[in-house]
Design a protein around this motif. Structure first.
Motif, PDB file in Angstrom:
ATOM      1  N   ASN A   3      58.633  16.269  46.307  1.00 30.33           N
ATOM      2  CA  ASN A   3      57.529  17.113  45.843  1.00 30.33           C
ATOM      3  C   ASN A   3      56.567  17.396  46.989  1.00 30.33           C
ATOM      4  OD1 ASN A   3      54.393  16.364  44.566  1.00 30.33           O
ATOM      5  ND2 ASN A   3      55.377  18.290  44.059  1.00 30.33           N
ATOM      6  N   LEU A   4      56.096  18.641  47.044  1.00 30.25           N
ATOM      7  CA  LEU A   4      55.006  18.991  47.952  1.00 30.25           C
ATOM      8  C   LEU A   4      53.909  19.646  47.123  1.00 30.25           C
ATOM      9  CD1 LEU A   4      53.946  19.259  50.917  1.00 30.25           C
ATOM     10  CD2 LEU A   4      54.757  21.610  50.807  1.00 30.25           C
ATOM     11  N   THR A   5      52.747  19.053  47.099  1.00 29.75           N
ATOM     12  CA  THR A   5      51.581  19.634  46.432  1.00 29.75           C
ATOM     13  C   THR A   5      50.558  19.978  47.504  1.00 29.75           C
ATOM     14  OG1 THR A   5      51.988  18.301  44.456  1.00 29.75           O
ATOM     15  CG2 THR A   5      49.809  19.300  44.672  1.00 29.75           C
ATOM     16  N   VAL A   6      50.127  21.232  47.531  1.00 28.11           N
ATOM     17  CA  VAL A   6      49.246  21.702  48.604  1.00 28.11           C
ATOM     18  C   VAL A   6      47.799  21.721  48.115  1.00 28.11           C
ATOM     19  CG1 VAL A   6      48.751  23.592  50.196  1.00 28.11           C
ATOM     20  CG2 VAL A   6      51.108  23.118  49.507  1.00 28.11           C
ATOM     21  N   MET A   7      46.951  21.058  48.850  1.00 25.52           N
ATOM     22  CA  MET A   7      45.507  21.136  48.624  1.00 25.52           C
ATOM     23  C   MET A   7      44.855  21.974  49.715  1.00 25.52           C
ATOM     24  SD  MET A   7      44.969  19.462  45.867  1.00 25.52           S
ATOM     25  CE  MET A   7      45.724  18.217  44.835  1.00 25.52           C
TER      26      MET A   7
ATOM     27  N   GLY B 206      50.762  17.394  54.065  1.00 24.79           N
ATOM     28  CA  GLY B 206      51.466  16.121  54.187  1.00 24.79           C
ATOM     29  C   GLY B 206      52.967  16.352  54.127  1.00 24.79           C
ATOM     30  N   LYS B 207      53.734  15.297  54.308  1.00 22.21           N
ATOM     31  CA  LYS B 207      55.186  15.387  54.172  1.00 22.21           C
ATOM     32  C   LYS B 207      55.540  15.429  52.686  1.00 22.21           C
ATOM     33  CE  LYS B 207      57.431  14.948  58.211  1.00 22.21           C
ATOM     34  NZ  LYS B 207      58.590  15.773  58.572  1.00 22.21           N
ATOM     35  N   PRO B 208      56.658  16.093  52.310  1.00 19.44           N
ATOM     36  CA  PRO B 208      57.099  16.008  50.909  1.00 19.44           C
ATOM     37  C   PRO B 208      57.331  14.550  50.519  1.00 19.44           C
ATOM     38  CG  PRO B 208      58.293  17.737  52.064  1.00 19.44           C
ATOM     39  CD  PRO B 208      57.506  17.005  53.102  1.00 19.44           C
ATOM     40  N   ARG B 209      56.928  14.175  49.286  1.00 13.38           N
ATOM     41  CA  ARG B 209      57.047  12.786  48.847  1.00 13.38           C
ATOM     42  C   ARG B 209      58.140  12.651  47.797  1.00 13.38           C
ATOM     43  NH1 ARG B 209      54.021  11.715  43.951  1.00 13.38           N
ATOM     44  NH2 ARG B 209      53.315  13.713  43.119  1.00 13.38           N
ATOM     45  N   GLU B 210      58.792  11.509  47.778  1.00  8.93           N
ATOM     46  CA  GLU B 210      59.836  11.229  46.793  1.00  8.93           C
ATOM     47  C   GLU B 210      59.182  10.836  45.470  1.00  8.93           C
ATOM     48  OE1 GLU B 210      63.268   7.886  45.865  1.00  8.93           O
ATOM     49  OE2 GLU B 210      62.696   8.241  47.955  1.00  8.93           O
TER      50      GLU B 210
ATOM     51  N   THR C 159      67.589  25.301  54.573  1.00 12.01           N
ATOM     52  CA  THR C 159      68.353  24.048  54.540  1.00 12.01           C
ATOM     53  C   THR C 159      67.548  22.861  55.069  1.00 12.01           C
ATOM     54  OG1 THR C 159      70.257  25.443  55.037  1.00 12.01           O
ATOM     55  CG2 THR C 159      70.605  23.074  55.143  1.00 12.01           C
ATOM     56  N   ARG C 160      66.777  23.084  56.126  1.00 12.90           N
ATOM     57  CA  ARG C 160      66.095  21.983  56.799  1.00 12.90           C
ATOM     58  C   ARG C 160      64.570  22.105  56.847  1.00 12.90           C
ATOM     59  NH1 ARG C 160      68.252  17.037  58.091  1.00 12.90           N
ATOM     60  NH2 ARG C 160      70.493  17.216  58.355  1.00 12.90           N
ATOM     61  N   ASN C 161      64.021  23.234  56.341  1.00 10.46           N
ATOM     62  CA  ASN C 161      62.583  23.467  56.469  1.00 10.46           C
ATOM     63  C   ASN C 161      61.983  24.024  55.186  1.00 10.46           C
ATOM     64  OD1 ASN C 161      61.865  23.113  59.528  1.00 10.46           O
ATOM     65  ND2 ASN C 161      63.792  24.257  59.507  1.00 10.46           N
ATOM     66  N   LEU C 162      60.692  23.766  55.015  1.00 11.99           N
ATOM     67  CA  LEU C 162      59.924  24.377  53.932  1.00 11.99           C
ATOM     68  C   LEU C 162      58.769  25.146  54.578  1.00 11.99           C
ATOM     69  CD1 LEU C 162      59.326  24.763  50.918  1.00 11.99           C
ATOM     70  CD2 LEU C 162      58.092  22.601  50.944  1.00 11.99           C
ATOM     71  N   PHE C 163      58.720  26.445  54.325  1.00 13.70           N
ATOM     72  CA  PHE C 163      57.690  27.309  54.897  1.00 13.70           C
ATOM     73  C   PHE C 163      56.644  27.632  53.838  1.00 13.70           C
ATOM     74  CE2 PHE C 163      61.419  27.997  57.476  1.00 13.70           C
ATOM     75  CZ  PHE C 163      60.930  28.120  58.767  1.00 13.70           C
ATOM     76  N   LEU C 164      55.378  27.688  54.266  1.00 11.79           N
ATOM     77  CA  LEU C 164      54.281  28.126  53.386  1.00 11.79           C
ATOM     78  C   LEU C 164      53.660  29.363  54.013  1.00 11.79           C
ATOM     79  CD1 LEU C 164      54.386  24.955  52.742  1.00 11.79           C
ATOM     80  CD2 LEU C 164      52.062  25.273  51.996  1.00 11.79           C
TER      81      LEU C 164
ATOM     82  N   LEU D 150      62.092  18.981  56.973  1.00 13.66           N
ATOM     83  CA  LEU D 150      62.487  18.057  55.899  1.00 13.66           C
ATOM     84  C   LEU D 150      63.182  16.828  56.482  1.00 13.66           C
ATOM     85  CD1 LEU D 150      63.949  20.639  53.344  1.00 13.66           C
ATOM     86  CD2 LEU D 150      61.562  20.006  53.708  1.00 13.66           C
ATOM     87  N   ASP D 151      62.954  15.665  55.856  1.00 16.48           N
ATOM     88  CA  ASP D 151      63.610  14.426  56.301  1.00 16.48           C
ATOM     89  C   ASP D 151      65.117  14.487  56.097  1.00 16.48           C
ATOM     90  OD1 ASP D 151      61.177  13.366  56.949  1.00 16.48           O
ATOM     91  OD2 ASP D 151      60.884  12.356  55.025  1.00 16.48           O
ATOM     92  N   ALA D 152      65.524  15.081  54.983  1.00 18.93           N
ATOM     93  CA  ALA D 152      66.962  15.230  54.678  1.00 18.93           C
ATOM     94  C   ALA D 152      67.197  16.648  54.188  1.00 18.93           C
ATOM     95  CB  ALA D 152      67.381  14.212  53.616  1.00 18.93           C
ATOM     96  N   ALA D 153      68.380  17.160  54.435  1.00 17.41           N
ATOM     97  CA  ALA D 153      68.689  18.549  54.078  1.00 17.41           C
ATOM     98  C   ALA D 153      68.692  18.746  52.565  1.00 17.41           C
ATOM     99  CB  ALA D 153      70.047  18.943  54.650  1.00 17.41           C
ATOM    100  N   VAL D 154      68.496  19.996  52.163  1.00 15.87           N
ATOM    101  CA  VAL D 154      68.545  20.351  50.738  1.00 15.87           C
ATOM    102  C   VAL D 154      69.973  20.158  50.229  1.00 15.87           C
ATOM    103  CG1 VAL D 154      68.240  22.248  49.094  1.00 15.87           C
ATOM    104  CG2 VAL D 154      66.658  21.989  51.016  1.00 15.87           C
ATOM    105  N   ALA D 155      70.117  19.660  49.001  1.00 14.62           N
ATOM    106  CA  ALA D 155      71.443  19.377  48.421  1.00 14.62           C
ATOM    107  C   ALA D 155      72.086  20.675  47.942  1.00 14.62           C
ATOM    108  CB  ALA D 155      71.316  18.377  47.283  1.00 14.62           C
ATOM    109  N   GLU D 156      72.483  21.505  48.903  1.00 11.64           N
ATOM    110  CA  GLU D 156      73.134  22.776  48.563  1.00 11.64           C
ATOM    111  C   GLU D 156      74.598  22.513  48.202  1.00 11.64           C
ATOM    112  OE1 GLU D 156      74.241  27.108  50.573  1.00 11.64           O
ATOM    113  OE2 GLU D 156      73.464  25.498  51.819  1.00 11.64           O
TER     114      GLU D 156
END
Length: 583
Positions: free
Chosen positions: A86-90, A96-100, A571-576, A37-43
């Motif tokens: 947002n991350l939409t998986v095709m 791709g990177k998550p988009r704002e 905190t810093r990653n999104l796993f699929l 992730l570009d920036a950490a999750v707002a925990e």
């Protein structure tokens, strides 16, 4: 006075598998993809003054990953820069990177008592959003996922008091107006509560509306508040906006707007010390109800109406007791008499002789049951085989003793029983109640976004999925799927944090606080011939368990399941994790 109907959940026997043999551990590798992730999750971590179990349930175990059930494989999270990403998986191999998609207009770090920001996908074109500071946003998004028409635009934003999180919302559109109904959760301090933790849970049901023909802005047209002592496991507004369903450990009640806490406390205290309204006794054949009458009462002041399954008592033109009897009676043989001690005695003859009534009027707590010593002795004798120190005190009855040592840890529930309640949106009264007993709540899932979320309960060793249908008054909760032995399996996972299942019921999954994810695939046909070694019969289907271990030491903050994939947020990653391949 209307009494809430006591209901039960009807299990569909064809959906149960009594011959289920368990999950076989599969070592097949699961494709796992990692995005930084570009920036950490707002925990938002719990503060020192958020020390209760309810704070932990509501905010400490909050799921920071949000699944858009209107669009497949689309997930969202909010980062420390106040951006909704947002991350939409095709295609898994071309991520791709998550988009704002939206940025919160306020600086979140400026508020000291803020909660985690929360978002709910109200419809295919509407979203409700809380920044965690007490401000509610209603956002029109256009068709999400369609780059040509998607544009997130604030249609309503207003400060609503103390910080809250959004737990559910719906969109209501008719010819005249468009409304958004949303459910907000707060945990608030109750200074007058000397006994408990000093906190109570508040659920606020807010309706925002705009007339179609007017060009005015959206505005709040209704605010109702429910109050309880525990964070609800499940709370959702019905699709037509006419009711609300809550699964909770402790009950909720609506409070009038502006009602003072002190008034509430006074009412609670007076209820506790108030003498029972009536006393009742029972034998195997009949029941006797005794009511203390006001002084100078005459026969003309009393009206007693007894029907086969209903009783109505009026004293001096005031409703005294009215409701549905626990079981049927022979109303023609029932009588009443005024005793010399200035009391009214009503004799009711049971239709089902020998049946012990746990209550006189369904849902009524104003009376007190008086048992004589002979009844107590008979009950003790019937239960002797469960409590005696001897191995089997009465072998003639062939009742095996209950051995607590045979219970495993995962069979023991530390919670008292929860209940499922349905509230009417107009009268604000409880209309249906289901006592869930030992049917432990496990998780909720959206199978059809146009319907209410489903909830999953433990039934014996299995986990059963229930779909609420608010339009069916007689069969409001439908058993739609069974996860075999999952109730038992999940109970042994002491470190579990989040629980989910695929909307098509093909698998269920749970994750621990760190690293490990467990996947339980439901029975599927085998490609090879397999035999049961003990019974020698051919096995047609096998259920598999798979374990995935994430390459991170960061805690898991979010967890969502779709038909094909599991999404795990740290905190810093999104796993699929690719679980299924759609045919």
């Amino acid at each position: 006075m209307e009494v809430a109907a006591n209901c039960s959940l009807r299990v569909k026997r064809p959906l149960l598998d009594p011959r289920f043999e368990g999950y076989k551990l599969s070592l097949e590798p699961l494709p796992c993809y990692q995005l930084e992730l570009d920036a950490a999750v707002a925990e938002v971590k719990l503060r020192d003054d958020q020390y209760t179990l309810e704070h932990m349930h509501a905010f400490g175990m909050y799921n920071y990953l949000h699944c858009d059930s209107w669009y497949q494989d689309s997930v969202y999270y909010i980062d420390t820069l106040g951006r909704i990403m947002n991350l939409t998986v095709m295609l898994d191999t071309a991520l791709g990177k998550p988009r704002e998609v939206f940025r919160l207009p306020t600086d979140l770090t400026a508020c000291d008592n803020r909660l985690c920001a929360s978002v709910h996908f109200t419809s295919s074109t509407w979203v409700t959003l809380s920044d965690g500071t007490g401000r509610l946003y209603v956002i029109g998004t256009g068709e999400r996922g369609n780059s040509a028409s998607e544009k997130w635009e604030i249609m309503f934003n207003e400060e609503l008091g103390d910080p809250f999180i959004i737990i559910h919302s719906i969109s209501l559109l008719n010819a005249e107006e468009h409304s958004i109904a949303t459910l907000l959760l707060r945990i608030e301090k109750e200074e007058l509560d000397m006994k408990g933790s000093g906190f109570y849970v508040s659920l606020e049901w807010v309706t925002i509306s705009k007339k179609n023909k007017d060009k005015k802005k959206y505005e709040i047209i209704k605010r109702d508040i429910l109050r309880g002592k525990s964070v609800p496991h499940y709370a959702a507004i019905e699709p037509d906006g006419n009711g609300l369903m809550i699964v909770s450990y402790k009950s909720f009640t609506f409070v009038q707007a502006g009602q003072d806490l002190e008034e509430n406390m006074d009412e609670d205290m007076s209820e506790k010390i108030k003498e029972p309204l009536y006393y009742w006794q029972q034998t195997e054949d009949d029941l006797t109800v005794t009511i203390r009458l006001p002084e100078d009462s005459t026969k003309e002041d009393i009206q007693v109406q007894v029907l086969p399954d209903h009783i109505n008592i009026v004293l001096k033109d005031h409703q005294f007791l009215e409701g549905k009897l626990y079981s049927s009676i022979d109303h023609e043989s029932s009588t009443w008499i005024i005793k010399e001690s200035n009391s009214l005695e009503i004799s009711l003859i049971k239709k089902n002789e020998g049946l012990t009534w746990p209550e006189l009027v369904v849902g009524d707590k104003q009376g007190e049951l008086i048992r004589d010593s002979a009844q107590c002795a008979a009950i003790a004798e019937r239960l002797m085989h469960l409590t005696s120190e001897e191995l089997n005190p009465n072998p003639d009855k062939e009742k095996p003793p209950c051995n607590a040592q045979e219970l495993e840890e995962c069979d023991i529930f530390f919670e008292e029983s929860s209940s499922l309640c349905r509230f009417d949106g107009n009268t604000l009264k409880t209309t249906h109640v289901v006592n869930l007993g030992s049917n432990q709540y496990l998780f909720s899932v959206i199978v059809d976004p146009k319907e209410m979320p489903c909830f999953c309960l433990r039934h014996d060793v299995d986990a059963l999925l229930w779909q609420p249908h608010s339009s069916k008054q007689d069969d409001m909760w439908e058993h739609i799927a069974t996860f075999n032995a999952l109730g038992y399996v999940q109970a042994s996972k002491r470190d579990k944090k989040f629980f989910a299942c695929a909307p098509n019921y093909s698998y269920a999954a749970l994750c621990e606080c760190l690293r490990r994810v467990f996947i339980y695939r439901q029975p599927a046909p085998m490609s090879t011939v397999l035999y049961n070694r003990k019974e020698g019969r051919q096995v047609g289907q096998v259920a598999k368990q798979q374990v995935a271990s994430l390459e991170t030491n960061d805690p898991i903050l979010g967890f969502q399941a779709t038909n094909e994939r599991l999404f795990v947020l740290t905190t810093r990653n999104l796993f699929l994790i690719k679980v299924n391949t759609e045919n």
